[in-house]
Design a protein around this motif. Structure first.
Motif, PDB file in Angstrom:
ATOM      1  N   LEU A  18       0.998  -1.426  -0.290  1.00 28.17           N
ATOM      2  CA  LEU A  18      -0.172  -0.323   0.383  1.00 28.17           C
ATOM      3  C   LEU A  18       1.063   1.493  -0.411  1.00 28.17           C
ATOM      4  O   LEU A  18       0.649   2.302  -0.701  1.00 28.17           O
ATOM      5  CB  LEU A  18      -1.413   0.140   1.640  1.00 28.17           C
ATOM      6  N   PHE A  19       2.261   1.478   0.794  1.00 25.84           N
ATOM      7  CA  PHE A  19       2.629   2.151   1.349  1.00 25.84           C
ATOM      8  C   PHE A  19       4.549   2.836   0.501  1.00 25.84           C
ATOM      9  O   PHE A  19       4.650   3.594   0.772  1.00 25.84           O
ATOM     10  CB  PHE A  19       2.785   2.738   2.740  1.00 25.84           C
ATOM     11  N   GLY A  20       4.561   1.791  -0.099  1.00 22.76           N
ATOM     12  CA  GLY A  20       6.053   1.480  -0.153  1.00 22.76           C
ATOM     13  C   GLY A  20       6.923   0.892   1.519  1.00 22.76           C
ATOM     14  O   GLY A  20       8.204   0.915   0.598  1.00 22.76           O
ATOM     15  N   LYS A  21       6.496   0.945   1.904  1.00 19.22           N
ATOM     16  CA  LYS A  21       7.189   0.726   3.219  1.00 19.22           C
ATOM     17  C   LYS A  21       6.441  -0.130   4.288  1.00 19.22           C
ATOM     18  O   LYS A  21       5.342   0.191   5.108  1.00 19.22           O
ATOM     19  CB  LYS A  21       8.151   2.057   3.267  1.00 19.22           C
ATOM     20  N   ARG A  57       1.290  16.710   8.860  1.00 16.83           N
ATOM     21  CA  ARG A  57       1.055  16.000   9.759  1.00 16.83           C
ATOM     22  C   ARG A  57      -0.702  15.258   9.487  1.00 16.83           C
ATOM     23  O   ARG A  57      -0.791  14.065   9.629  1.00 16.83           O
ATOM     24  CB  ARG A  57       1.465  16.162  11.269  1.00 16.83           C
ATOM     25  N   GLN A  58      -1.606  15.429  10.012  1.00 20.18           N
ATOM     26  CA  GLN A  58      -2.818  15.909   9.612  1.00 20.18           C
ATOM     27  C   GLN A  58      -3.032  14.982   8.620  1.00 20.18           C
ATOM     28  O   GLN A  58      -3.640  14.098   7.705  1.00 20.18           O
ATOM     29  CB  GLN A  58      -3.657  17.032   9.939  1.00 20.18           C
ATOM     30  N   MET A  59      -2.508  15.653   7.084  1.00 17.83           N
ATOM     31  CA  MET A  59      -2.451  15.396   6.011  1.00 17.83           C
ATOM     32  C   MET A  59      -2.268  13.620   6.220  1.00 17.83           C
ATOM     33  O   MET A  59      -2.722  12.617   5.481  1.00 17.83           O
ATOM     34  CB  MET A  59      -1.761  16.063   4.779  1.00 17.83           C
ATOM     35  N   VAL A  60      -0.734  13.223   6.157  1.00 16.51           N
ATOM     36  CA  VAL A  60      -0.268  11.785   6.302  1.00 16.51           C
ATOM     37  C   VAL A  60      -1.903  10.899   7.303  1.00 16.51           C
ATOM     38  O   VAL A  60      -1.248   9.558   6.577  1.00 16.51           O
ATOM     39  CB  VAL A  60       0.920  11.762   6.913  1.00 16.51           C
ATOM     40  N   LYS A  61      -1.917  11.653   8.549  1.00 12.95           N
ATOM     41  CA  LYS A  61      -2.256  10.826   9.136  1.00 12.95           C
ATOM     42  C   LYS A  61      -4.018  10.461   8.520  1.00 12.95           C
ATOM     43  O   LYS A  61      -4.216   8.935   8.239  1.00 12.95           O
ATOM     44  CB  LYS A  61      -2.763  12.123  10.550  1.00 12.95           C
ATOM     45  N   ASP A  62      -5.085  11.736   8.226  1.00 12.50           N
ATOM     46  CA  ASP A  62      -5.869  11.407   7.661  1.00 12.50           C
ATOM     47  C   ASP A  62      -5.653  10.219   5.799  1.00 12.50           C
ATOM     48  O   ASP A  62      -6.055   9.081   5.468  1.00 12.50           O
ATOM     49  CB  ASP A  62      -6.757  12.297   6.333  1.00 12.50           C
ATOM     50  N   ALA A  63      -4.452  10.333   5.306  1.00 10.66           N
ATOM     51  CA  ALA A  63      -4.210   9.647   4.074  1.00 10.66           C
ATOM     52  C   ALA A  63      -4.038   8.318   4.349  1.00 10.66           C
ATOM     53  O   ALA A  63      -4.540   7.440   3.833  1.00 10.66           O
ATOM     54  CB  ALA A  63      -3.269  10.594   3.157  1.00 10.66           C
ATOM     55  N   ARG A  64      -3.866   7.906   5.568  1.00  8.89           N
ATOM     56  CA  ARG A  64      -2.704   6.682   6.046  1.00  8.89           C
ATOM     57  C   ARG A  64      -4.395   5.770   6.503  1.00  8.89           C
ATOM     58  O   ARG A  64      -4.504   4.639   5.919  1.00  8.89           O
ATOM     59  CB  ARG A  64      -1.943   6.719   6.813  1.00  8.89           C
ATOM     60  N   GLN A  66      -7.471   6.694   5.865  1.00  7.32           N
ATOM     61  CA  GLN A  66      -8.450   6.610   4.284  1.00  7.32           C
ATOM     62  C   GLN A  66      -7.806   5.082   4.084  1.00  7.32           C
ATOM     63  O   GLN A  66      -9.007   4.609   2.988  1.00  7.32           O
ATOM     64  CB  GLN A  66      -8.359   7.618   4.154  1.00  7.32           C
ATOM     65  N   MET A  67      -6.637   5.356   3.160  1.00  9.99           N
ATOM     66  CA  MET A  67      -6.463   4.867   3.038  1.00  9.99           C
ATOM     67  C   MET A  67      -6.499   3.091   2.795  1.00  9.99           C
ATOM     68  O   MET A  67      -7.234   2.160   2.371  1.00  9.99           O
ATOM     69  CB  MET A  67      -5.073   5.205   2.353  1.00  9.99           C
ATOM     70  N   ILE A  68      -6.151   3.033   4.358  1.00 11.66           N
ATOM     71  CA  ILE A  68      -6.579   1.081   4.947  1.00 11.66           C
ATOM     72  C   ILE A  68      -7.663   0.954   4.986  1.00 11.66           C
ATOM     73  O   ILE A  68      -7.928  -0.348   4.686  1.00 11.66           O
ATOM     74  CB  ILE A  68      -5.499   1.360   6.284  1.00 11.66           C
ATOM     75  N   GLN A  69      -8.481   2.301   5.340  1.00 12.98           N
ATOM     76  CA  GLN A  69     -10.021   1.832   5.238  1.00 12.98           C
ATOM     77  C   GLN A  69     -10.528   1.511   3.797  1.00 12.98           C
ATOM     78  O   GLN A  69     -11.377   0.371   4.280  1.00 12.98           O
ATOM     79  CB  GLN A  69     -10.547   2.635   6.248  1.00 12.98           C
ATOM     80  N   ASN A  86     -10.768 -17.438   9.324  1.00 10.31           N
ATOM     81  CA  ASN A  86     -12.266 -16.490  10.130  1.00 10.31           C
ATOM     82  C   ASN A  86     -12.992 -15.323   9.864  1.00 10.31           C
ATOM     83  O   ASN A  86     -12.167 -14.649   8.828  1.00 10.31           O
ATOM     84  CB  ASN A  86     -11.642 -16.211  11.521  1.00 10.31           C
ATOM     85  N   LYS A  87     -13.836 -14.985   9.562  1.00 11.40           N
ATOM     86  CA  LYS A  87     -14.407 -13.853   8.517  1.00 11.40           C
ATOM     87  C   LYS A  87     -14.100 -12.496   9.232  1.00 11.40           C
ATOM     88  O   LYS A  87     -14.700 -12.891  10.386  1.00 11.40           O
ATOM     89  CB  LYS A  87     -15.960 -13.892   8.617  1.00 11.40           C
ATOM     90  N   MET A  88     -13.765 -11.450   8.922  1.00 12.34           N
ATOM     91  CA  MET A  88     -13.701 -10.273   9.418  1.00 12.34           C
ATOM     92  C   MET A  88     -14.548  -9.540   9.362  1.00 12.34           C
ATOM     93  O   MET A  88     -15.320  -9.512   8.046  1.00 12.34           O
ATOM     94  CB  MET A  88     -11.734  -9.831   8.819  1.00 12.34           C
ATOM     95  N   LEU A  89     -14.949  -9.073  10.055  1.00 12.42           N
ATOM     96  CA  LEU A  89     -16.001  -7.779  10.043  1.00 12.42           C
ATOM     97  C   LEU A  89     -15.738  -6.837  10.473  1.00 12.42           C
ATOM     98  O   LEU A  89     -16.301  -5.441   9.289  1.00 12.42           O
ATOM     99  CB  LEU A  89     -16.865  -8.375  11.248  1.00 12.42           C
ATOM    100  N   TYR A  90     -14.300  -6.172  11.381  1.00  8.17           N
ATOM    101  CA  TYR A  90     -13.952  -4.784  10.968  1.00  8.17           C
ATOM    102  C   TYR A  90     -12.557  -4.642  10.705  1.00  8.17           C
ATOM    103  O   TYR A  90     -11.910  -5.212  11.230  1.00  8.17           O
ATOM    104  CB  TYR A  90     -15.479  -3.912  12.258  1.00  8.17           C
ATOM    105  N   LEU A  91     -12.291  -3.588  10.814  1.00  7.91           N
ATOM    106  CA  LEU A  91     -11.032  -2.913  11.025  1.00  7.91           C
ATOM    107  C   LEU A  91     -10.864  -1.811  11.185  1.00  7.91           C
ATOM    108  O   LEU A  91     -11.290  -0.700  10.778  1.00  7.91           O
ATOM    109  CB  LEU A  91     -10.214  -2.965   9.697  1.00  7.91           C
TER     110      LEU A  91
END
Length: 114
Positions: A18-21, A57-64, A66-69, A86-91
């Protein structure tokens, strides 16, 4: 191999894709139907550069976050379900950009058997 070790390897692989690292270190605990992962050393050099300023900082936090979600359920959920049988319900996920520490809580349908 312990189940946590394999789970950590899967998390690292997904984050790298996802992030290259991927995270430098991951600690996962299974509690009932939860897999709780603490990830250390997540940020790329570019993200660290942006994070020098409050808006960055806020941009990095939001981007990461949202991308994961958005991407995990579509692209990676089947891998996690297959590994855990096992079925994953939420993350749920969050990151402290200043400390470069993230946490992800994976909620599965059934109790996790280590």
């Amino acid at each position: 191999m312990k189940k946590e070790t394999g789970f950590n390897e899967l998390v690292r692989k997904v984050r790298k894709e996802l992030f290259g690292k991927g995270p430098e270190r991951i600690q996962t605990s299974f509690v009932d139907n939860l897999a709780i992962s603490i990830l250390y050393g997540n940020l790329t050099q570019t993200e660290k550069f942006f994070a020098q300023e409050p808006n960055g900082r806020q941009m990095v936090k939001d981007a990461r976050t949202q991308m994961i979600q958005k991407v995990y359920p579509i692209k990676f959920q089947p891998e996690f379900e297959a590994y855990m049988d096992n079925k994953m319900l939420y993350l749920f996920t969050d990151i402290n950009v200043e400390q470069d520490v993230a946490v992800s809580v994976f909620v599965f349908q059934d109790k996790i058997n280590p």
